[in-house]
Design a protein around this motif. Structure first.
Motif, short mmCIF file in Angstrom:
data_model
loop_
_atom_site.label_atom_id
_atom_site.label_comp_id
_atom_site.label_asym_id
_atom_site.label_seq_id
_atom_site.Cartn_x
_atom_site.Cartn_y
_atom_site.Cartn_z
N ALA A 9 0.81 -1.17 0.10
CA ALA A 9 -0.13 0.02 -0.05
C ALA A 9 0.83 1.15 0.09
O ALA A 9 0.46 2.24 0.15
N ASP A 10 1.95 1.14 -0.18
CA ASP A 10 3.06 2.13 -0.15
C ASP A 10 2.87 3.31 -1.13
O ASP A 10 2.71 2.85 -2.21
N THR A 11 2.90 4.46 -0.85
CA THR A 11 2.33 5.50 -1.82
C THR A 11 3.55 5.83 -2.72
O THR A 11 3.47 6.59 -3.64
N ASP A 12 4.95 5.28 -2.35
CA ASP A 12 6.06 5.42 -3.32
C ASP A 12 5.81 4.42 -4.72
O ASP A 12 6.48 4.67 -5.61
N SER A 13 4.98 3.64 -4.70
CA SER A 13 4.57 2.81 -5.66
C SER A 13 3.84 3.47 -7.01
O SER A 13 3.04 4.07 -6.47
N PRO A 14 3.99 2.90 -8.14
CA PRO A 14 2.96 3.62 -9.16
C PRO A 14 1.65 3.13 -8.93
O PRO A 14 1.38 2.07 -8.18
N ALA A 15 0.77 3.83 -9.36
CA ALA A 15 -0.68 3.61 -8.98
C ALA A 15 -1.27 2.29 -9.38
O ALA A 15 -1.93 1.59 -8.60
N GLY A 68 8.44 -6.70 -12.02
CA GLY A 68 9.38 -6.15 -11.57
C GLY A 68 9.80 -7.16 -10.58
O GLY A 68 8.90 -7.51 -9.66
N ALA A 69 11.08 -7.04 -10.29
CA ALA A 69 11.67 -7.86 -9.24
C ALA A 69 12.97 -7.25 -8.46
O ALA A 69 13.71 -6.89 -9.22
N LEU A 70 13.13 -7.72 -7.12
CA LEU A 70 14.30 -7.22 -6.55
C LEU A 70 14.84 -8.67 -5.76
O LEU A 70 13.75 -9.01 -5.00
N VAL A 71 15.87 -8.89 -5.81
CA VAL A 71 16.58 -9.95 -4.80
C VAL A 71 17.54 -9.37 -4.08
O VAL A 71 18.66 -8.90 -4.58
N ALA A 72 17.48 -9.51 -2.84
CA ALA A 72 18.77 -8.99 -1.91
C ALA A 72 19.30 -10.05 -1.00
O ALA A 72 18.63 -11.26 -0.76
N THR A 73 20.66 -10.13 -0.77
CA THR A 73 21.38 -11.25 -0.17
C THR A 73 21.96 -10.55 1.18
O THR A 73 21.69 -9.25 1.54
N SER A 90 8.77 -3.13 -21.18
CA SER A 90 7.59 -2.15 -21.26
C SER A 90 7.08 -1.44 -20.18
O SER A 90 6.40 -0.38 -20.17
N ARG A 91 7.65 -1.69 -18.89
CA ARG A 91 7.31 -1.05 -17.60
C ARG A 91 8.49 -0.17 -17.10
O ARG A 91 8.23 0.71 -16.26
N ARG A 92 9.29 0.07 -17.71
CA ARG A 92 10.51 0.64 -17.37
C ARG A 92 10.23 2.32 -17.49
O ARG A 92 9.36 2.68 -18.21
N GLY A 93 11.05 3.16 -16.40
CA GLY A 93 10.66 4.36 -16.55
C GLY A 93 9.53 5.00 -15.89
O GLY A 93 9.30 6.08 -16.12
N ARG A 94 8.90 3.94 -14.98
CA ARG A 94 7.74 4.48 -14.53
C ARG A 94 7.51 4.53 -12.85
O ARG A 94 6.78 4.70 -12.53
N GLY A 95 8.97 4.49 -12.64
CA GLY A 95 9.19 4.45 -11.01
C GLY A 95 9.05 3.13 -10.19
O GLY A 95 9.14 3.08 -8.91
N ILE A 96 9.04 1.79 -10.94
CA ILE A 96 8.72 0.67 -10.53
C ILE A 96 10.36 0.25 -9.62
O ILE A 96 10.04 -0.38 -8.72
N GLY A 97 11.26 0.38 -10.31
CA GLY A 97 12.50 0.27 -9.81
C GLY A 97 12.67 0.78 -8.55
O GLY A 97 13.38 0.29 -7.54
#
Length: 151
Positions: A9-15, A68-73, A90-97
């Motif tokens: 529910a984070d507001t940092d995420s795209p809608a 999108g995905a993130l893997v942390a160690t 196709s979803r880059r440049g929209r704040g997902i990363g």
């Protein structure tokens, strides 16, 4: 991060995207997103990081698909290291990363043992990491950078 403090529910995420902890059912989708971005991460590492709660997905709220995905160690107990982060082309440049990295930082902040989040990346990504609050230094490898953020 527990299921209760999931960044969905984070507001940092795209809608149209929810960032949330990955589940074992997301493993193949994570591998596909990382592979499409030409990032090398093996399936066992991804499964291990999912089990530890250190893998995140950005999921389309419309289709439920992983975009999108993130893997942390955990190279050591005091450090959460962003090993790989990728977004479907196709979803880059929209704040997902940025939303994925912000969620990883919150993951580090919620763990009393972690005092910093780090990442290693190509020089052209320096502005991206600076934009999400990392200090960036040159690495020993030419063209590589190291980002650090205290939590």
């Amino acid at each position: 991060m527990t299921a209760d403090d999931s960044p969905a529910a984070d507001t940092d995420s795209p809608a149209d995207v929810a960032v949330e902890p990955a589940t074992p059912d997301d493993r193949l989708d994570i591998l596909r997103v990382l592979d499409a971005a030409m990032l090398e991460t093996d399936a066992d590492t991804v499964a291990d990081r999912i089990a530890a709660g250190d893998a995140l997905v950005a999921r389309s709220t419309r289709t439920g698909g992983v975009v999108g995905a993130l893997v942390a160690t955990r190279p050591d107990p005091a450090r959460l290291h962003v090993d790989a982060v990728a977004v479907r082309r196709s979803r880059r440049g929209r704040g997902i990363g940025s939303a994925l990295v912000a969620a990883a930082v919150r993951r580090g902040e919620s763990d009393s043992h972690v005092d910093r989040v780090t990442s290693g990346f190509d020089a052209e990504l320096s502005r991206f990491y600076e934009g999400v609050g990392f200090s960036v230094d040159d690495d020993a490898d030419e063209g590589r950078r190291v980002g650090r953020r205290r939590v």
